[in-house]
Design a protein around this motif. Structure first.
Motif, PDB file in Angstrom:
ATOM      1  N   LYS A   9       0.969  -1.158  -0.154  1.00  0.00           N
ATOM      2  CA  LYS A   9      -0.021   0.137   0.024  1.00  0.00           C
ATOM      3  C   LYS A   9       0.726   1.197  -0.030  1.00  0.00           C
ATOM      4  O   LYS A   9       0.463   2.221  -0.538  1.00  0.00           O
ATOM      5  N   PHE A  34      -1.152  -2.095 -17.860  1.00  0.00           N
ATOM      6  CA  PHE A  34      -1.136  -0.604 -17.804  1.00  0.00           C
ATOM      7  C   PHE A  34      -0.724  -0.460 -16.349  1.00  0.00           C
ATOM      8  O   PHE A  34      -0.910  -0.854 -15.224  1.00  0.00           O
ATOM      9  N   TYR A  36      -1.342   3.510 -14.489  1.00  0.00           N
ATOM     10  CA  TYR A  36      -1.856   4.651 -14.246  1.00  0.00           C
ATOM     11  C   TYR A  36      -1.327   5.244 -12.932  1.00  0.00           C
ATOM     12  O   TYR A  36      -1.123   4.383 -12.122  1.00  0.00           O
ATOM     13  N   LEU A  44      -6.053  11.078 -12.367  1.00  0.00           N
ATOM     14  CA  LEU A  44      -5.442   9.737 -12.849  1.00  0.00           C
ATOM     15  C   LEU A  44      -5.044   9.799 -14.440  1.00  0.00           C
ATOM     16  O   LEU A  44      -5.806  10.046 -15.048  1.00  0.00           O
ATOM     17  N   LEU A  46      -2.628   7.958 -17.510  1.00  0.00           N
ATOM     18  CA  LEU A  46      -1.755   6.797 -18.100  1.00  0.00           C
ATOM     19  C   LEU A  46      -0.306   7.210 -17.902  1.00  0.00           C
ATOM     20  O   LEU A  46       0.189   8.117 -18.533  1.00  0.00           O
ATOM     21  N   TYR A  86      -1.351   2.655  -9.932  1.00  0.00           N
ATOM     22  CA  TYR A  86      -2.187   1.815  -9.911  1.00  0.00           C
ATOM     23  C   TYR A  86      -1.842   1.032 -11.256  1.00  0.00           C
ATOM     24  O   TYR A  86      -1.600   1.597 -12.087  1.00  0.00           O
ATOM     25  N   LEU A  98     -11.238  -1.829 -17.552  1.00  0.00           N
ATOM     26  CA  LEU A  98     -10.069  -2.165 -16.887  1.00  0.00           C
ATOM     27  C   LEU A  98     -10.333  -2.592 -15.291  1.00  0.00           C
ATOM     28  O   LEU A  98     -11.265  -2.119 -14.871  1.00  0.00           O
ATOM     29  N   PHE A 100      -8.556  -2.480 -11.901  1.00  0.00           N
ATOM     30  CA  PHE A 100      -7.421  -1.756 -11.331  1.00  0.00           C
ATOM     31  C   PHE A 100      -6.991  -2.441  -9.927  1.00  0.00           C
ATOM     32  O   PHE A 100      -7.748  -3.214  -9.296  1.00  0.00           O
ATOM     33  N   GLY A 101      -5.867  -2.525  -9.530  1.00  0.00           N
ATOM     34  CA  GLY A 101      -5.359  -3.021  -8.338  1.00  0.00           C
ATOM     35  C   GLY A 101      -5.801  -1.884  -7.196  1.00  0.00           C
ATOM     36  O   GLY A 101      -6.202  -1.029  -7.587  1.00  0.00           O
ATOM     37  N   GLN A 102      -5.411  -2.186  -6.021  1.00  0.00           N
ATOM     38  CA  GLN A 102      -5.594  -1.229  -4.921  1.00  0.00           C
ATOM     39  C   GLN A 102      -4.650   0.049  -5.022  1.00  0.00           C
ATOM     40  O   GLN A 102      -5.039   1.190  -4.159  1.00  0.00           O
TER      41      GLN A 102
ATOM     42  N   TYR B  35     -16.410   4.800 -13.546  1.00  0.00           N
ATOM     43  CA  TYR B  35     -15.692   3.921 -12.283  1.00  0.00           C
ATOM     44  C   TYR B  35     -16.150   4.497 -11.163  1.00  0.00           C
ATOM     45  O   TYR B  35     -16.442   5.745 -10.857  1.00  0.00           O
ATOM     46  N   GLY B  42      -8.737   0.952  -5.386  1.00  0.00           N
ATOM     47  CA  GLY B  42      -8.564   1.195  -6.757  1.00  0.00           C
ATOM     48  C   GLY B  42     -10.168   1.509  -7.508  1.00  0.00           C
ATOM     49  O   GLY B  42     -10.974   1.137  -6.897  1.00  0.00           O
ATOM     50  N   PRO B  43      -9.914   2.023  -8.704  1.00  0.00           N
ATOM     51  CA  PRO B  43     -11.355   2.390  -9.305  1.00  0.00           C
ATOM     52  C   PRO B  43     -11.886   1.099  -9.872  1.00  0.00           C
ATOM     53  O   PRO B  43     -11.303   0.091  -9.949  1.00  0.00           O
TER      54      PRO B  43
END
Lengths: 110, 116
Positions: A9, A34, A36, A44, A46, A86, A98, A100-102, B35, B42-43
């Motif tokens: 984290k 990806f 981001y 946010l 890219l 992310y 997409l 996304f991870g945390q 989102y 995360g989103p």
């Protein structure tokens, strides 16, 4: 089910030190990966995508299908790299959707 | 180019109410994806609109609905608000619907919804 895992984290490093932000994914097909980034008070955006195989702001990421990883690396961190990062997984036939991870917060100390 | 614009930036609602969020895509983009980003997460993909139709949907209940207008702008509607709907709602635009290139998203600043 498809999933993206960012195990850290918070990652704190000193300026000039190498940085590696970890990302692992689960997906049985051919993924698009990806990174981001969100800088303080910015949107946010890219940073890079695996198919481009380019270096952006000194960052690189290599897709390792055997280890299902897409770690983000930079040899020498700068203070301006401090941000939320992310990792995201996409599919070629589901553009725009997409996973996304945390997120990992990178803090680069002077 | 202002990029992706969202309104309102902040809003507070009570449980059971309904909310509408608005998004204008980046100039030249024709696809809008929404989102939800909960605090510390995360989103999470809600749905995508292209050619004025919902093309893809994430794991969200029917209380979440949307619309896309001929000028490509979009709305997200949430009915019967729950406390758990409190989050940052992000709009992202891209080009070409579900094609691979549409994974390159341009995000708005978001609308922060608080449900009391």
């Amino acid at each position: 089910a498809q999933r993206v895992t960012q195990p850290e984290k918070l990652l704190s490093v000193f300026k000039g030190a190498p940085v590696e932000l970890k990302c692992n994914y689960s997906y049985s097909g051919s993924p698009e990966l990806f990174w981001y980034v969100q800088y303080s008070r910015q949107r946010l955006q890219l940073l890079l995508r695996h198919i481009s195989r380019e270096s952006i702001k000194g960052f690189t990421a290599d897709l390792n299908k055997g280890e299902t990883s897409f770690h983000l690396k930079k040899p020498f961190a700068q203070e301006e790299d401090s941000a939320m990062y992310y990792c995201a997984l996409g599919k070629s036939n589901q553009g725009g959707k997409l996973i996304f991870g945390q997120g990992t917060e990178l803090s680069v100390k002077p | 180019d202002a990029g992706v614009t969202q309104s309102p930036t902040h809003l507070i609602k009570t449980r059971g109410q309904q909310v509408t969020l608005r998004c204008s895509p980046k100039s030249g983009h024709d696809t809008v994806s929404w989102y939800q980003q909960a605090l510390g997460q995360g989103p999470q993909f809600i749905f995508q609109y292209y050619e004025e139709e919902e093309r893809q949907r994430g794991n969200f209940p029917d209380r979440f609905s949307g619309h896309q207008f001929p000028n490509y702008s979009s709305e997200l509607n949430v009915n019967a608000l729950l406390l758990g709907d409190s989050a940052l709602y992000l709009c992202a635009s891209s080009l070409g619907g579900r094609i691979s290139g549409a994974n390159v998203l341009t995000f708005g600043a978001g609308s922060r919804l608080t449900v009391l």
